[in-house]
Design a protein around this motif. Structure first.
Motif: not given
Ligand SMILES: Cc1cc2nc3c(=O)[nH]c(=O)nc-3n(C[C@H](O)[C@H](O)[C@H](O)COP(=O)(O)OP(=O)(O)OC[C@H]3O[C@@H](n4cnc5c(N)ncnc54)[C@H](O)[C@@H]3O)c2cc1C
Length: 467
Positions: A9-11, A34, A40-42, A50, A115, A143, A146, A188, A310, A316-318
């Motif tokens: 769950v989450g890409s 979704q 994803g957020v990344s 950013s 989901a 996955a 946040t 940042e 995250d 909490s880093l990509a």
């Molecule tokens: C402004 C900003 C700058 C950043 N800069 C950096 C950086 O320079 N370097 C770095 O390493 N990290 C950085 N980060 C952090 C990085 O973006 C996150 O650590 C990373 O995206 C986390 O990945 P993740 O896979 O946990 O989830 P995410 O990237 O948050 O993706 C989660 C996905 O799950 C999906 N989802 C959630 N709930 C559901 C559901 N119920 N059903 C279906 N889909 C769902 C969401 O739509 C989303 O697409 C930054 C974050 C922000 C906000």
């Protein structure tokens, strides 16, 4: 109902890396996302946007050339929000394209929808058009990442009071801006907008910032921010925020009043677990929506359900999310998962960049390790002269007993790339001699490693034979 080996769950970075890893091991994998597009957020609101914004701001403002041509130098006189957005859209398109291709190449299936759990092995996916699909799997990787924390007292309107997601949609650049929250995201964006000549004020109730970074580096960083007229109001809190006639008025806890064009609220993020119906799986999130996991396997309290990225909290880093997703997927499908090396780098893409790996001087002192530091300033390197750098600092910390590198800390141009040299030496247990004896390309900023190594070595003395 379709049956899979692994449901993800989450890409974002954790989900994508986990899904591809399981697929490479021959498993049948489904990713549920979704969002309109994968990534994803990344890809869509965090890391990549950013960093793209930062690159555009530095290029169009001529920031990197100002050491030579003065603070008034500009590549483009009037920089618009459209200028910033153009590069962003192209970059994001490329990212999504690469990701979709990776999924296709590895036969990872993906479906768009939200989901939620029906039972510990079955999830319901609600698609945009209302259609509901049930899917089940032997293992599940959460996955979900946040979303920005949006407290009730902030009068968000997406135009003058925004969170970090909404900031990417602004229609014009503000002349003045208050950033609430001196965490990595707040810092940042505050420094990126300051490089675009927005008058920025950064407010945080804590009297210090970036406490996990070596203090000497943070002091140098703060000096640079103040030197270019950014206002840092640390140890102060915005008690009242009111929108008025297209402006925003903030009243701080010490009575101070600030009127600004725009407020960015960047104080915290919440785990996106609220819509997962966790109780149906026997799971519970903490007060910040986060899930707790075994730090080695990323298994939750329900053995076949894993969580990574995250949603499990620090760091909490990509970058770390990708590794967590990969390990979780390997454990989930019964493959061996090796623990990652001890030290990973932390990158803060502020202007200037900060990057660090290993122990800070404060941590070394706390552990009572006898140590020596070596310092190099970028202006001591020929590359620094060519680039017109009058700032930039690299600090190495060595153990006096083993002569091993304990930490590398950098503030300045290219810090997030340069740190990997130190990271390699750290994880391979290298000593000060590595920097003294090896030849570095010339002229490079990496030469700062040699200068810092020699600086420490001169004070440590040549006691190699005693090792
Ligand atoms: C402004 C900003 C700058 C950043 N800069 C950096 C950086 O320079 N370097 C770095 O390493 N990290 C950085 N980060 C952090 C990085 O973006 C996150 O650590 C990373 O995206 C986390 O990945 P993740 O896979 O946990 O989830 P995410 O990237 O948050 O993706 C989660 C996905 O799950 C999906 N989802 C959630 N709930 C559901 C559901 N119920 N059903 C279906 N889909 C769902 C969401 O739509 C989303 O697409 C930054 C974050 C922000 C906000």
């Amino acid at each position: 109902m379709d049956q899979f080996d692994l449901l993800v769950v989450g890409s974002g970075p954790a989900g994508r890396r986990g899904a591809i890893q399981a697929a490479k091991l021959g498993k049948k994998v489904l990713v549920i996302e979704q969002g309109k597009r994968v990534g994803g957020v990344s890809v869509h609101t965090g890391t990549i946007p950013s960093k793209t914004l930062r690159e555009t701001a530095l290029n169009l403002s001529g920031w990197r050339e100002r050491g030579f041509y003065g603070r008034a130098y500009r590549v483009k006189q009037e920089i618009s929000a459209e200028d910033l957005r153009r590069r962003l859209l192209i970059t994001l398109d490329h990212e999504v394209e690469v990701l979709e291709h990776q999924f296709a190449r590895n036969r990872v299936q993906h479906i768009r929808g939200r989901a939620s759990f029906i039972d510990p092995r079955t999830m319901q996916v609600v698609k945009d058009d209302g259609e509901i699909v049930n899917v089940s799997a032997a293992s599940i990787l959460l996955a979900v990442g946040t979303k920005p924390f949006r407290p009730d007292y902030m009068p968000f309107d997406g135009k003058t009071v925004l969170d970090s997601d909404e900031l990417l949609e602004i229609e014009q650049l503000p002349r003045s801006m208050v950033v609430i929250g001196a965490g990595v995201i707040g810092i940042e964006y505050a420094t990126i907008f300051s490089a675009l000549d927005t008058q920025v004020t950064l407010i945080d109730p804590k009297s210090t910032m970036l406490d996990f970074i070596d203090k000497e580096i943070v002091e140098d960083f703060i000096y640079q921010l103040r030197d270019r007229n950014m206002k840092l109001l640390l140890g102060q809190k915005a008690d009242k925020v009111v929108r008025q006639d297209g402006k925003v008025e903030l009243t701080l806890d010490n009575g101070r009043r600030i009127v600004t064009d725009m407020v960015l609220f960047a104080a915290g993020r919440m785990g996106a677990t609220d819509t997962l119906n966790l109780p149906a799986a026997g799971l519970e999130a903490d007060g910040r929506g986060r899930l707790s996991v075994n730090p080695e396997t990323f298994a939750t309290s329900v053995p076949h359900i894993f969580a990574a990225g995250d949603v499990v909290g620090f760091p909490s880093l990509a970058s770390t999310s990708m590794e967590q997703g990969r390990i979780a997927a390997r454990v989930a499908v019964g493959a061996i998962a090796k623990e990652p090396p001890k030290y990973f780098p932390y990158g803060i893409y502020a202007v200037p960049e900060i990057s660090t790996c290993g122990l800070s001087e404060e941590e070394v002192k706390e552990r009572h390790i006898p140590y020596e530091c070596g310092i190099a300033r970028f202006r001591e390197t020929s590359r620094g002269h060519i680039m017109g750098l009058d700032t930039g600092l690299l600090k190495l910390i060595f153990s006096l007993k083993t002569r091993r590198l304990l930490g590398v800390h950098i503030v300045g141009e290219g810090a997030t790339e340069l740190v990997h040299i130190g990271q390699a030496v750290l994880n391979l247990k290298g000593t000060v001699e590595y920097f003294v004896e090896n030849t570095f390309n010339y002229p490079t900023l990496a030469e700062a490693y040699k200068i810092a190594g020699l600086d420490a070595w001169n004070r440590m003395g040549d006691i190699k034979s005693e090792l």
